[in-house]
Design a protein around this motif. Structure first.
Motif, short mmCIF file in Angstrom:
data_model
loop_
_atom_site.label_atom_id
_atom_site.label_comp_id
_atom_site.label_asym_id
_atom_site.label_seq_id
_atom_site.Cartn_x
_atom_site.Cartn_y
_atom_site.Cartn_z
N ALA A 1 0.90 -1.36 -0.02
CA ALA A 1 -0.02 0.01 0.05
C ALA A 1 0.93 1.25 0.06
CB ALA A 1 -1.03 -0.13 1.12
N ALA A 2 2.02 1.11 0.72
CA ALA A 2 2.90 2.28 0.86
C ALA A 2 3.58 2.80 -0.45
CB ALA A 2 4.08 2.14 1.76
N VAL A 3 3.72 1.67 -1.33
CA VAL A 3 4.40 1.97 -2.61
C VAL A 3 3.31 2.54 -3.47
CG1 VAL A 3 5.61 0.87 -4.57
CG2 VAL A 3 6.16 0.04 -2.23
N LEU A 4 2.10 1.93 -3.46
CA LEU A 4 1.11 2.25 -4.54
C LEU A 4 0.33 3.43 -4.26
CD1 LEU A 4 -0.87 -1.19 -4.75
CD2 LEU A 4 0.42 -0.13 -6.65
N ALA A 5 0.84 4.04 -3.02
CA ALA A 5 0.12 5.32 -2.70
C ALA A 5 0.40 6.74 -3.48
CB ALA A 5 0.30 5.54 -1.22
N THR A 6 1.47 6.20 -4.09
CA THR A 6 2.35 7.31 -5.09
C THR A 6 1.22 7.64 -6.29
OG1 THR A 6 3.59 6.03 -5.96
CG2 THR A 6 4.42 6.94 -4.37
N ARG B 1 0.09 -13.96 -15.29
CA ARG B 1 1.75 -13.70 -15.32
C ARG B 1 2.23 -14.38 -14.00
NH1 ARG B 1 3.48 -7.67 -16.29
NH2 ARG B 1 5.46 -8.55 -16.05
N ALA B 2 3.46 -14.90 -14.23
CA ALA B 2 4.01 -15.45 -13.42
C ALA B 2 5.25 -14.70 -12.90
CB ALA B 2 4.58 -17.19 -13.96
N LEU B 3 5.31 -14.26 -11.73
CA LEU B 3 6.36 -13.48 -11.32
C LEU B 3 7.60 -14.10 -10.61
CD1 LEU B 3 4.24 -10.56 -10.45
CD2 LEU B 3 5.21 -10.81 -12.62
N ALA B 4 8.99 -13.58 -10.50
CA ALA B 4 9.90 -13.79 -9.66
C ALA B 4 9.36 -13.61 -7.97
CB ALA B 4 11.20 -13.48 -9.74
N ASP C 1 8.23 -4.76 -6.88
CA ASP C 1 8.09 -5.45 -7.96
C ASP C 1 6.58 -5.66 -8.38
OD1 ASP C 1 11.00 -5.50 -8.08
OD2 ASP C 1 11.06 -7.70 -7.28
N LEU C 2 6.08 -6.03 -7.30
CA LEU C 2 4.53 -6.20 -7.56
C LEU C 2 3.83 -4.87 -7.90
CD1 LEU C 2 2.23 -8.07 -7.40
CD2 LEU C 2 1.95 -8.02 -4.82
N ALA C 3 4.17 -3.87 -7.28
CA ALA C 3 3.60 -2.59 -7.65
C ALA C 3 3.80 -2.01 -9.01
CB ALA C 3 4.11 -1.46 -6.57
N LYS C 4 5.02 -2.46 -9.65
CA LYS C 4 5.42 -2.14 -10.80
C LYS C 4 4.25 -2.89 -11.88
CE LYS C 4 10.36 -1.20 -10.24
NZ LYS C 4 11.70 -1.80 -10.64
N PHE D 1 -0.71 -2.41 -15.04
CA PHE D 1 -2.18 -3.16 -15.61
C PHE D 1 -3.05 -2.02 -15.39
CE2 PHE D 1 -5.84 -5.13 -14.11
CZ PHE D 1 -6.22 -5.81 -15.22
N TYR D 2 -3.19 -1.44 -14.18
CA TYR D 2 -4.22 -0.40 -14.03
C TYR D 2 -4.13 0.78 -14.59
CZ TYR D 2 -5.05 -3.17 -9.64
OH TYR D 2 -5.40 -4.14 -8.59
#
Length: 256
Positions: A44-49, A232-235, A245-248, A253-254
């Motif tokens: 959430a902290a990363v996505l809040a930007t 998508r499969a992620l590391a 990495d997830l936030a990117k 996508f959004y």
């Protein structure tokens, strides 16, 4: 960050935090988590930007109240209440059983959703036989909350090294949520591919390479059954991906 509550349809008070600016995005926790405890906190902290991020305590967790009897529909109504607070429409991101709740929310105003390793299908991760649920409920009723947490996490395949880490600093927090594991069992039982095929929103299904081939295959099968789904499969780590990495991936996508 603003902390407040919203009242769900059955009168349950749902506590939530709001942070950031931009399009509304609601994060839905899986088992053993709430808005101040679990992988959604750093995410959430990363996505809040880039988004106005809403994290909330699912009913019976954290600062949210609860109303019995439990039903999956009541949890969907909780999400609807948060979305209304967000302006009537929002992106969804659901992790594990939270991903199932996102799928169950397909009738709400959700332009896009992301499902991280939704436990849909037969066998392994998504298997809770009736006798398992009965035993789990008995442990909770007897006050053996730690045993219930261990039983649930062993059943879903949490690796020994992860369990060892859980049993030290975070175990009291997990025990406090033990009764809600029965809710997660109910959500798994209620969410099949018929529900998945009802999701019309553009949907991205994610999995971590480290969780294993079975979960990757299940996530791919969910995407194949979605009318507008991709996989998508992620590391990452077991049942997770580093928040940066997830936030990117979520932002791409959004906003795409």
């Amino acid at each position: 960050m603003t902390t407040t509550t919203v009242t769900s349809a059955d009168g349950t008070k749902i506590a939530y935090d709001r942070a950031g600016t931009g399009p509304a995005l609601v994060l839905i926790d899986g088992a053993c988590c709430y808005r101040h405890f679990g992988p959604q906190v750093p995410l959430a902290a990363v996505l809040a930007t880039d988004f106005t991020v809403y994290t909330y305590d699912r009913r019976g967790r954290g600062e949210s109240t609860d109303t019995l009897p439990y039903s999956v529909q009541r949890e969907v109504e909780d999400i609807e209440a948060v979305i209304q607070e967000a302006g009537g429409s929002a992106f969804l991101y659901g992790h594990s059983s939270g991903a199932l709740l996102a799928a169950q929310s397909h009738r709400l105003s959700v332009p896009k959703m992301v499902l991280f390793e939704p436990p849909v299908g037969d066998g392994g991760f998504a298997s809770f036989p009736p006798e398992f649920v009965t035993q789990l409920g008995a442990l909770v009723d007897e006050g053996k909350r730690g045993d219930a947490v261990e039983m649930f996490n062993r059943a879903i395949g949490v690796p020994d090294e992860v369990m060892d880490g859980m049993m030290r600093p975070v175990w009291p927090a997990l025990e406090a949520l033990a009764h809600t594991l029965l809710y997660d069992c109910a959500i798994v039982a209620a969410t099949d591919f018929d529900v998945v095929r009802s999701v019309q929103a553009e949907t991205l299904v994610l999995s971590s390479h480290t969780t294993g081939a079975d979960m990757a295959a299940r996530s791919a099968a969910v995407a194949e059954n979605l009318p507008n789904g991709t996989h998508r499969a992620l590391a990452g780590e077991w049942h997770g991906v580093a928040p940066e990495d997830l936030a990117k991936v979520l932002i791409e996508f959004y906003q795409g």
